[in-house]
Design a protein around this motif. Sequence first.
Motif, mmCIF file in Angstrom:
data_model
loop_
_atom_site.group_PDB
_atom_site.id
_atom_site.type_symbol
_atom_site.label_atom_id
_atom_site.label_comp_id
_atom_site.label_asym_id
_atom_site.label_seq_id
_atom_site.Cartn_x
_atom_site.Cartn_y
_atom_site.Cartn_z
ATOM 1 N N SER A 1 130.472 -7.602 59.020
ATOM 2 C CA SER A 1 129.594 -6.883 58.106
ATOM 3 C C SER A 1 128.324 -6.504 58.862
ATOM 4 O O SER A 1 127.526 -7.380 59.237
ATOM 5 N N ARG B 1 134.233 -8.994 47.655
ATOM 6 C CA ARG B 1 134.030 -7.570 47.396
ATOM 7 C C ARG B 1 132.547 -7.209 47.420
ATOM 8 O O ARG B 1 132.169 -6.144 47.908
ATOM 9 N N GLU C 1 132.865 -6.124 51.290
ATOM 10 C CA GLU C 1 133.328 -4.756 51.066
ATOM 11 C C GLU C 1 132.264 -3.873 50.431
ATOM 12 O O GLU C 1 132.507 -2.679 50.232
#
Length: 209
Positions: A147, A67, A71
């Motif tokens: 990413s 996360r 994320e």
Amino acid sequence: MCGAYALRRAPLLLVLLLLAGCAGRLTPPEAPVSPVTVYLLDHGRHASLVLPRREGGMVRYSYGEWRWYVEAERHLLSGAAALLWPTRSGLGRGVHEAITGPEALSGLAPEGLVAVYPLVAEEARVIALKRRLDAHFEAPLTSPTYSEEFDLLFVPYPRAYWWTHQSNLVTARWLRSLGVEVRGIPWLSRWRLEASAAGPYHHGEKDHE
């Protein structure tokens, strides 16, 4: 209730404070038969590892909490969760065919680069580590997540992220698998090359040798 919780967590907080003052002291193996240079990248609070590719270029690996790194959920709750109990983790990989020397390493670390530590290792160990890490990306039904912030493809890692298995400690384990002696606990990405090894160079600088 809050007071009781704080008391239960007090030993953990004490350990974290002690770890914050520790550094990972690095000693590369002596006289490897087939030496190659790998690079430990210090990004300030976390580290990643760059290995040479036999077919040319370099590949960077980074481990982190899913996360937080993948994320981009970076708030107090997610940070506390990553430390206080096991959470989902990810392994990142970035292949850079055009980068062949240390002077260009800053180009593969968009999150920033504080220092680079060149370390000599045995080629066979480097190949073995690379194969072991790449196997996570080649597993069936694996769909990497890109990413842009880190310029890495991430896949889920089978072992959970926790304060005893966080990014810098995993990087230290990778270094040990290459025959690099790592003494101390580089929990906050604090590294130090022993006197017998070449010194680090910092962002924007070339190797001091």
